[in-house]
Design an enzyme around this catalytic site. Structure first.
Site, PDB file in Angstrom:
ATOM      1  N   ASP A 236       0.835  -1.204   0.000  1.00 50.90           N
ATOM      2  CA  ASP A 236       0.000   0.000   0.000  1.00 50.90           C
ATOM      3  C   ASP A 236       0.874   1.261   0.000  1.00 50.90           C
ATOM      4  OD1 ASP A 236      -2.047   1.784   0.265  1.00 50.90           O
ATOM      5  OD2 ASP A 236      -2.878   0.928   2.104  1.00 50.90           O
ATOM      6  N   GLY A 279      -5.006   3.702  -8.011  1.00 52.51           N
ATOM      7  CA  GLY A 279      -5.184   3.988  -9.440  1.00 52.51           C
ATOM      8  C   GLY A 279      -4.262   5.072  -9.987  1.00 52.51           C
ATOM      9  N   ASP A 300     -10.602   4.041  -1.676  1.00 53.65           N
ATOM     10  CA  ASP A 300     -11.357   3.027  -0.933  1.00 53.65           C
ATOM     11  C   ASP A 300     -12.867   3.102  -1.199  1.00 53.65           C
ATOM     12  OD1 ASP A 300      -8.820   2.858   0.061  1.00 53.65           O
ATOM     13  OD2 ASP A 300      -9.393   2.983   2.169  1.00 53.65           O
TER      14      ASP A 300
END
Ligand code: GAL
Length: 491
Positions: A236, A279, A300
């Protein structure tokens, strides 16, 4: 007399309702010579006996649990015939093991801690959820990953004795926090249930919730994850964002993901690799090149400012146009399924979505060939949520071996028709009404690129609707949908 014959023929041809059904993917990718674990997903009353024809010699099947373990075979394709038998009947299914360079030949299926607990997670919670993936029967439909998200390791500077302290040992090895006393034991436990286990970290100095991350320790952390026994990594971006000077630069965005991929490739375990960077720089165009097996294409789903449905539809329908980049080994990821009991307004409670919205959510994720990662509490599954997650005809469309991401073929106002080609030559179609009142939606053959009479099946209700020519029309409730499978009859 005629009637009795019909009944007799029916009784011998039709599988008994309680006979086993083998579910899940029909193809499974591994790297050669790595630890192998695959549990044959099969429904039907137990006891059940499993067998397999054509299993590579390096693998063995436990006939009672349906678990295939061992070492993945040398490079090549192996067609295995899986068999499951109980007192009501027998099921058989061809299953292809592809030992080569590509994992996740179908969209990964599993569960994640994030939307049911945020960072409030522990060894106990993960074990209880793994138990529930088995006892609820989810494992019998192909769900296999238990993914730990943010909050498992040390939060530098935290005054909380459970998560504060030293983030690494004297040699720089990552340490879990006090709520995860023994990571290896936890991985072993999850494997002992026939499941796989995932971990989470990021390329920056800290994760999104402020926990230690891998910056400067990438290889060392990857090795630690492998030593513990993990099978999956979600990587992440979070604080690494600040290290990117030009946010549109593919090179800069790709760099940390390539670095971790290189570290994962050196390990002696298979790691399914999930890129999470919301993205940026059109990740779908290069996620596969960076080694990703799936990549989040948006922020999210759970960060809904308005309603959850608005966010689900914004994220889900915005996958249109990205289908070109999805396929076996690399999938677009519109985030988890927020159904069942989830954290909503920071409280564990039933999803705010209506029943029709939930059907539309799972329909859309399935036709998209999106990873199916359940975000709710598996220990608190109600029948409705379980049915949504375990409809095998819906899952078959998601897991289809062609690996096409469905796309819209027709739109008008708030109504849309989506289609997805399937490996057996049939077609999946989903009809959506995103509007605020009832609407008629027609799936027209010319939009679906099909011709002639079609046998139309409603996959959610497992009902053959009959033969149709030219179009299929349905009245859909507000935010409602319909998912069909169409088979040409004039071939
Ligand atoms: C976000 C990510 C979420 C979750 C969270 C953890 O950036 O998109 O899926 O992982 O961080 O803090």
């Amino acid at each position: 007399m005629k009637r009795i014959w019909c009944l007799l023929i029916f009784a011998t041809v039709a599988p008994a309702a309680d006979a086993p059904r083998i579910n899940g993917p029909k193809v499974y990718g591994v790297h050669p010579a790595r630890p192998f674990l695959y549990t044959i997903p099969a429904t039907g009353p137990r006891p059940m006996k499993f067998s397999a024809r054509g299993l590579p010699r390096s693998l063995k099947l436990d006939s009672n649990t349906g678990r295939i373990t061992g070492t993945s075979p040398e490079r090549g394709e192996y067609t295995v015939t899986l068999r499951a038998r109980n007192s009501h009947g027998t099921a058989e299914r061809a299953f292809r093991i592809v030992s080569g360079d590509t994992l996740a030949l179908t969209p990964p299926m599993g569960w994640s801690t994030w939307y049911m607990a945020y960072a409030q997670i522990s060894d106990q919670l993960v074990r209880a959820q793994a138990d529930a993936m088995v006892s609820s029967g989810l494992i019998q439909h192909g769900y296999s990953y238990i993914n730990i998200d943010d909050g498992w390791n040390v939060k530098p500077g935290s005054p909380d004795p459970e998560v504060g302290g030293a983030a690494r040992d004297g040699e720089g090895n990552l340490l879990p926090n006090k709520k995860f006393p023994d990571m290896k034991a936890l991985c072993d436990y999850v494997h002992s249930k026939g499941l796989k286990i995932g971990i989470y970290i990021g390329p920056g100095p800290l994760t999104c919730a402020g926990y230690e991350a891998s910056y400067g320790h990438e290889e060392q952390d990857a090795r630690q994850f492998a030593r513990w026994g993990f099978d999956f990594l979600k990587y992440d971006l979070c604080s690494y964002r600040k290290l990117i000077k030009d946010r549109n630069s593919v090179e800069e965005n790709e760099k940390p993901y390539l670095a971790m991929h290189a570290a994962l490739e050196k390990l002696d375990r298979d790691f399914v690799y999930n890129l999470c960077q919301y993205g940026l720089a059109n990740v779908w165009e290069w996620g596969r090149r960076a080694g990703g097996n799936f990549w989040r294409t948006t922020g999210d789903v759970g960060s809904a400012k308005a309603g959850l449905w608005e966010r689900v539809s914004e994220v889900g329908f915005s996958q249109a146009g990205k289908e070109k980049w999805a396929g076996p080994g690399g999938w677009n990821d519109p985030d988890n399924l927020l159904i069942g009991q989830i954290l909503w307004h920071r409280k564990l409670q039933p999803t705010p979505l209506t029943a029709d919205e939930q059907y539309s959510y799972v329909t859309l994720w399935s036709i998209l060939a999106a990873p199916l990662v359940f975000g709710g509490d598996m220990t608190k599954l109600d029948d409705f949520t379980l049915d949504l997650l375990t409809n095998d005809e819906v899952i078959d469309i998601n897991q289809d071996v062609l690996g096409r991401q469905g796309a819209p073929v027709w739109k008008s106002g708030d109504t849309e028709v989506w289609a997805k080609d399937l490996a057996d030559g049939s077609k999946a179609a989903a009809l959506f009404n995103r509007g605020e009142s009832e609407a008629d939606v027609a799936a027209r053959w010319r939009d679906l690129s099909i011709r002639g009479k079609q046998a139309v099946r409603d996959v959610w209700s497992h009902t053959d609707l009959g033969e149709y020519d030219g179009e299929f029309r349905a009245r859909l409730p507000k935010h409602g949908s319909r998912m069909l499978r169409l088979r040409g009859l004039n071939r």
